[in-house]
Motif scaffolding. Structure first.
Motif, PDB file in Angstrom:
ATOM      1  N   GLY A  17       2.285  15.117  -0.390  1.00 30.97           N
ATOM      2  CA  GLY A  17       1.521  15.642   0.902  1.00 30.97           C
ATOM      3  C   GLY A  17       0.199  15.088   1.155  1.00 30.97           C
ATOM      4  N   GLN A  18      -0.472  15.197  -0.382  1.00 31.47           N
ATOM      5  CA  GLN A  18      -2.064  15.163   0.179  1.00 31.47           C
ATOM      6  C   GLN A  18      -2.627  13.471   0.553  1.00 31.47           C
ATOM      7  N   TYR A  19      -1.958  12.715  -0.276  1.00 29.85           N
ATOM      8  CA  TYR A  19      -2.321  11.093   0.651  1.00 29.85           C
ATOM      9  C   TYR A  19      -1.455  10.924   1.003  1.00 29.85           C
ATOM     10  N   ILE A  20       0.037  10.639   1.487  1.00 33.14           N
ATOM     11  CA  ILE A  20       0.622   9.622   2.768  1.00 33.14           C
ATOM     12  C   ILE A  20       0.335   9.663   3.430  1.00 33.14           C
ATOM     13  N   GLU A  21      -0.032  10.912   4.733  1.00 31.13           N
ATOM     14  CA  GLU A  21      -1.354  10.093   5.538  1.00 31.13           C
ATOM     15  C   GLU A  21      -1.947   9.335   5.490  1.00 31.13           C
ATOM     16  N   LEU A  22      -2.940   8.966   4.844  1.00 31.89           N
ATOM     17  CA  LEU A  22      -3.691   7.673   4.716  1.00 31.89           C
ATOM     18  C   LEU A  22      -2.649   6.478   4.116  1.00 31.89           C
ATOM     19  N   THR A  23      -1.431   6.587   3.581  1.00 29.85           N
ATOM     20  CA  THR A  23      -0.732   5.511   3.490  1.00 29.85           C
ATOM     21  C   THR A  23       0.245   5.357   4.540  1.00 29.85           C
ATOM     22  N   ILE A  24       0.646   6.024   5.647  1.00 33.76           N
ATOM     23  CA  ILE A  24       1.100   5.701   6.827  1.00 33.76           C
ATOM     24  C   ILE A  24      -0.014   4.985   7.316  1.00 33.76           C
ATOM     25  N   LYS A  25      -1.188   5.866   7.885  1.00 33.79           N
ATOM     26  CA  LYS A  25      -2.377   5.161   9.025  1.00 33.79           C
ATOM     27  C   LYS A  25      -2.640   4.226   8.926  1.00 33.79           C
ATOM     28  N   SER A  26      -2.886   3.407   7.216  1.00 29.96           N
ATOM     29  CA  SER A  26      -2.690   2.301   6.641  1.00 29.96           C
ATOM     30  C   SER A  26      -1.337   1.294   7.186  1.00 29.96           C
ATOM     31  N   PRO A 108      -6.176  -3.371   7.736  1.00 30.51           N
ATOM     32  CA  PRO A 108      -4.571  -4.221   8.018  1.00 30.51           C
ATOM     33  C   PRO A 108      -4.493  -5.601   8.062  1.00 30.51           C
ATOM     34  N   ASP A 109      -5.294  -6.204   7.509  1.00 26.84           N
ATOM     35  CA  ASP A 109      -4.484  -7.604   6.931  1.00 26.84           C
ATOM     36  C   ASP A 109      -4.421  -7.687   5.902  1.00 26.84           C
ATOM     37  N   HIS A 110      -4.426  -6.669   5.848  1.00 26.09           N
ATOM     38  CA  HIS A 110      -3.254  -6.295   3.794  1.00 26.09           C
ATOM     39  C   HIS A 110      -2.474  -7.457   3.387  1.00 26.09           C
ATOM     40  N   PHE A 111      -1.022  -6.946   4.230  1.00 25.32           N
ATOM     41  CA  PHE A 111      -0.301  -7.345   4.041  1.00 25.32           C
ATOM     42  C   PHE A 111       0.239  -8.957   4.705  1.00 25.32           C
ATOM     43  N   GLU A 112      -0.508  -9.056   6.187  1.00 23.43           N
ATOM     44  CA  GLU A 112       0.038 -10.311   6.686  1.00 23.43           C
ATOM     45  C   GLU A 112      -1.100 -11.700   5.434  1.00 23.43           C
ATOM     46  N   PHE A 113      -2.138 -11.065   4.826  1.00 25.08           N
ATOM     47  CA  PHE A 113      -2.848 -12.043   3.507  1.00 25.08           C
ATOM     48  C   PHE A 113      -1.888 -12.305   2.548  1.00 25.08           C
ATOM     49  N   LEU A 114      -1.814 -11.388   2.061  1.00 21.63           N
ATOM     50  CA  LEU A 114       0.093 -11.263   1.435  1.00 21.63           C
ATOM     51  C   LEU A 114       0.853 -12.045   1.385  1.00 21.63           C
ATOM     52  N   ILE A 115       1.777 -11.556   2.497  1.00 23.50           N
ATOM     53  CA  ILE A 115       2.773 -12.828   2.720  1.00 23.50           C
ATOM     54  C   ILE A 115       1.661 -14.213   3.036  1.00 23.50           C
ATOM     55  N   THR A 189       3.171 -15.098 -11.126  1.00 27.03           N
ATOM     56  CA  THR A 189       2.604 -13.921 -10.354  1.00 27.03           C
ATOM     57  C   THR A 189       1.716 -13.578 -10.259  1.00 27.03           C
ATOM     58  N   ARG A 190       0.888 -13.460  -9.235  1.00 25.53           N
ATOM     59  CA  ARG A 190      -0.540 -13.428  -8.964  1.00 25.53           C
ATOM     60  C   ARG A 190      -0.727 -12.420  -8.710  1.00 25.53           C
ATOM     61  N   THR A 191      -2.521 -11.373  -9.019  1.00 31.94           N
ATOM     62  CA  THR A 191      -3.104 -10.798  -8.079  1.00 31.94           C
ATOM     63  C   THR A 191      -4.424 -11.768  -6.999  1.00 31.94           C
ATOM     64  N   PHE A 192      -4.625 -11.456  -5.895  1.00 32.53           N
ATOM     65  CA  PHE A 192      -5.762 -11.763  -5.097  1.00 32.53           C
ATOM     66  C   PHE A 192      -6.064 -10.722  -4.806  1.00 32.53           C
ATOM     67  N   THR A 193      -7.534 -11.491  -5.490  1.00 35.31           N
ATOM     68  CA  THR A 193      -8.916 -10.659  -5.507  1.00 35.31           C
ATOM     69  C   THR A 193      -9.780 -10.429  -4.919  1.00 35.31           C
ATOM     70  N   GLU A 194      -9.086 -11.357  -3.374  1.00 43.88           N
ATOM     71  CA  GLU A 194      -9.469 -11.416  -1.837  1.00 43.88           C
ATOM     72  C   GLU A 194      -9.113  -9.956  -0.959  1.00 43.88           C
ATOM     73  N   LYS A 195      -8.820  -9.306  -1.542  1.00 45.42           N
ATOM     74  CA  LYS A 195      -8.162  -8.265  -0.679  1.00 45.42           C
ATOM     75  C   LYS A 195      -8.245  -6.555  -2.117  1.00 45.42           C
TER      76      LYS A 195
END
Length: 296
Positions: A17-26, A108-115, A189-195
């Protein structure tokens, strides 16, 4: 949904409850939203469920799945919650499934970039981005870019099925083991440091202090079969970060304690051998590059 790969997200949440709204808003401002986002409330007793329901009214792709209250807290519970969510989306027309923690935020473009990155590389089985906690972020010049942080992991569905999903490991490291298993099965497997993601709860502090968390991290390192020589250099590296010196010592002590007590390594001998081969290869590569610099 725009052209390209489609995806669904699963978020195991236990008293977030302390943090989930931040995730939802993202999530609700993503330029490429998921086909479905299943938030699995793992027996939450705080305001987590109420916060999720508030946003479900306006976003039909958000779903709340309620799990029974568990008396015991362990990492296998997260895997069980994820698997329950996965059962809700596995018949949907998606190519990518993501695991997202309930205490992170991102652009806002986090998932668009990774996808997009996964669309460009058919053999890329798991993708993600680094995380930041306060002023801390891993320096990927010295960290394996093939390791993908578990707070936000995107799996190609074929890869997730090939590795058998998340292992039910009470001791933790379920996300790390999934990444190792994917590479063992021939996936990239890969971490993309641009995001990056912002992790709002410092890892390992949900129930314990930072030194105890470091000790338990060393225990986990043994649990997943880290090579002793690798762990020595990992301990030295950790000494250079907060809490300085003592943090690294606590990590090394946790590993040594497990080694001396011959605590169980829960991975298969085949996967442990693969892990240790990777680690020795990276150490040889590191020292070879250092010797070349010294010659110059």
């Amino acid at each position: 949904m725009p052209d390209g790969l489609t995806y669904a997200i699963i978020t195991p949440a236990r008293n977030e409850g302390q943090y989930i709204e931040l995730t939802i808003k993202s999530m609700i401002v993503q330029t490429r939203p998921p086909l479905k986002w299943v938030i699995v409330s793992d027996g939450s007793t705080d305001g987590t469920d109420a916060i999720v329901r508030m946003y479900m009214k306006d976003y039909s792709w958000i779903e709340l799945l309620r799990m029974p209250v568990r008396q015991e807290r362990h990492f296998a519970g997260k895997a069980q919650a994820f698997n329950a969510g996965y059962n809700r989306i596995k018949d949907l027309p998606v190519e990518i499934v993501g695991n997202l923690d309930a205490d992170v935020s991102f652009e806002p473009d986090h998932f668009e970039f990774l996808i997009g990155k996964m669309g460009e590389a058919p053999q890329l089985g798991i993708a993600g981005a680094p995380f930041r906690e306060g002023g801390f972020q891993y320096d990927y010049r010295f960290t394996n870019i093939e390791n993908v942080w578990g707070g936000c992991q995107l799996f190609r569905c074929e890869c997730f099925e090939a590795i058998g999903g998340y292992m039910l490991l009470k001791g933790g490291c379920i996300d790390h083991v999934a990444v190792l298993s994917a590479r063992l099965h021939g996936w990239q497997t890969r971490t993309f440091t641009e995001k990056s993601c912002i992790h709002h709860r410092i890892m390992g502090t949900a129930l314990q202090g930072s030194l105890k968390a470091k000790f338990k991290l060393g225990v986990k390192d043994h649990f997943v079969g880290n090579h002793p020589l690798w762990e020595i250099f990992r301990t030295i590296y950790q000494m250079k970060h907060r809490p300085y010196v003592v943090g690294g010592l606590a990590l090394g002590l946790g590993y040594a304690w497990s080694l001396v007590r011959r605590r169980e390594i829960s991975l298969s001998p085949r996967l442990v051998a693969f892990v240790q081969r990777e680690q020795m290869h990276r150490l040889r590569k590191f020292f070879a590059s250092k010797s070349q610099v010294a010659v110059k």
